[in-house]
Write an enzyme that holds these catalytic residues in place. Structure first.
Site, PDB file in Angstrom:
ATOM      1  N   ARG A  15       0.840  -1.193   0.000  1.00  0.00           N
ATOM      2  CA  ARG A  15       0.000   0.000   0.000  1.00  0.00           C
ATOM      3  C   ARG A  15       0.880   1.249   0.000  1.00  0.00           C
ATOM      4  O   ARG A  15       2.014   1.219   0.484  1.00  0.00           O
ATOM      5  CB  ARG A  15      -0.907   0.016   1.230  1.00  0.00           C
ATOM      6  N   HIS A  32      -2.673   3.596  -6.029  1.00  0.00           N
ATOM      7  CA  HIS A  32      -3.250   2.327  -5.563  1.00  0.00           C
ATOM      8  C   HIS A  32      -3.501   1.379  -6.730  1.00  0.00           C
ATOM      9  O   HIS A  32      -3.558   0.154  -6.533  1.00  0.00           O
ATOM     10  CB  HIS A  32      -4.552   2.596  -4.814  1.00  0.00           C
ATOM     11  N   ARG A  75      -0.940  -1.323  -7.039  1.00  0.00           N
ATOM     12  CA  ARG A  75      -1.146  -2.485  -6.170  1.00  0.00           C
ATOM     13  C   ARG A  75      -2.082  -3.486  -6.840  1.00  0.00           C
ATOM     14  O   ARG A  75      -1.842  -4.697  -6.800  1.00  0.00           O
ATOM     15  CB  ARG A  75      -1.718  -2.005  -4.830  1.00  0.00           C
ATOM     16  N   HIS A 112      -3.742  -9.164   3.107  1.00  0.00           N
ATOM     17  CA  HIS A 112      -5.181  -9.213   3.358  1.00  0.00           C
ATOM     18  C   HIS A 112      -5.476 -10.135   4.540  1.00  0.00           C
ATOM     19  O   HIS A 112      -4.984 -11.259   4.589  1.00  0.00           O
ATOM     20  CB  HIS A 112      -5.930  -9.740   2.131  1.00  0.00           C
TER      21      HIS A 112
END
Length: 350
Positions: A207, A300, A303, A326
């Site tokens: 991130r 982002h 990613r 995650h």
């Protein structure tokens, strides 16, 4: 009077402190035409000034404030109470862990069955709350910590259309983008820094906020690779890896000129932490310089690109989950939608 951002002994109490002060400010600014008992309202405001030890106590006061006649206070309180619960479940340790991405995750998971009008209320409550903190906090150096929350790119509205698939680059676009990273013209003092952080995000899938908080000690050379320890949501650590050859020149050049506070790897020219908005702007400029246009051109998207290509090459959903950090594998499952080899099997069913 202003207060440090992390002003209490733990995250839960700190968030409750800011929530209580924000609610007090809203009560005093909302219409009081329907107030039935002004003396009782004054007593409740005094309780808000003193503060509470638990969210349950605050909730009781909110209920009484509504009953007295300030009905609209729940429009602000309910979303923020749910955010309080959500962040505690993540195990957040500091207010500084909160960013646009985490708030978007909250909105996506907590508002899926709500109307568009209610979703808009959630967004407004969150933006207003963090705007209040922006103005009311003060660090030890006299500066304020700025969230600058806008949530412009949150795609939760018009829920009937379903969840949107994330934007990402195809392999040919990735190749063009990688070349553009090294050819795009930056200022001499920031060129290697910008190229280094963009490459780390693209090649590891971390991130933006995780990249901005990397410290020098988190970067360890191991043979022909670098191991990077990052701190994800809930301050949970994980490691990612990147080949030395990809970043060596930019890393060496940047380390020779960087002067950063708090041992940060990346910083602005004043030595302070960079903002996510700045990184997204430079990513978008590089993308546009090679005519790559996506629905979301921010950092982002890099990613999502990493995760998509990782799944296409490995077909390993557990690897995607671990690489992205995650907590739930279902969050990673969206990248299976881009598995063209698997989908091609549907063309032969007859």
């Amino acid at each position: 009077m202003k207060y440090p951002l992390d002003c209490e002994e733990n995250f839960s109490k700190t968030f409750l402190f800011w929530l209580t002060r924000f609610i007090r400010s809203k009560i005093t600014s909302l219409s009081n035409r329907q107030v039935k008992d002004k003396d009782r309202l004054a007593q409740l405001i005094k309780q808000l000034i003193i503060g509470f030890d638990s969210i349950v106590e605050l909730k009781k006061v909110i209920k009484e404030v509504r009953n007295i006649g300030i009905n609209s206070i729940h429009v602000y309180y309910v979303p923020l109470e749910k955010l309080y619960t959500f962040l505690n479940s993540y195990g957040a340790a500091s207010m500084k862990e909160i960013d646009e991405e985490l708030l978007s995750d909250f909105l996506a998971s907590q508002t899926s069955n709500l109307s568009d009008a209610t979703k808009k209320n959630y967004r407004i409550a969150i933006i207003t709350f963090f705007s209040y903190i922006d103005k009311q906090n003060e660090q030890s150096n006299g500066n304020a910590y700025r969230y600058g929350i806008e949530l412009k790119n949150w795609g939760g509205l018009s829920g009937k259309s379903g969840q949107k698939l994330p934007s990402y680059m195809h392999k040919e676009e990735v190749n063009r983008f990688i070349k553009a990273i090294d050819t795009y013209v930056f200022g001499e003092k920031i060129a290697d820094r910008n190229r280094l952080i963009i490459k780390i995000i693209l090649y590891t899938g971390i991130r933006v906020g995780e990249a901005l908080n990397i410290e020098i000690k988190d970067l360890v050379k191991d043979g022909d690779t670098y191991i990077i320890q990052v701190r994800g949501k809930g301050n949970k650590p994980r490691i990612v890896m990147i080949k030395e050859s990809i970043i060596k020149t930019n890393l060496d050049n940047w380390l020779n000129m960087r002067v950063c506070n708090q041992n940060l790897l990346f910083c602005n020219q004043k030595g302070n932490i960079l903002t996510q908005a700045y990184i997204s702007r430079i990513v978008e400029k590089i993308l546009l310089s090679v005519s790559i246009r996506k629905e979301k051109n921010g950092a982002h998207m890099l990613r999502h690109t990493f995760a998509t290509l990782l799944y296409q090459n490995s077909k390993d959903l557990i690897l995607v989950q671990e690489s992205l950090g995650h907590a739930d594998i279902n969050t990673s499952r969206i990248y299976t939608h881009f598995d063209k080899d698997r989908l091609k099997k549907t063309t032969d069913i007859f």
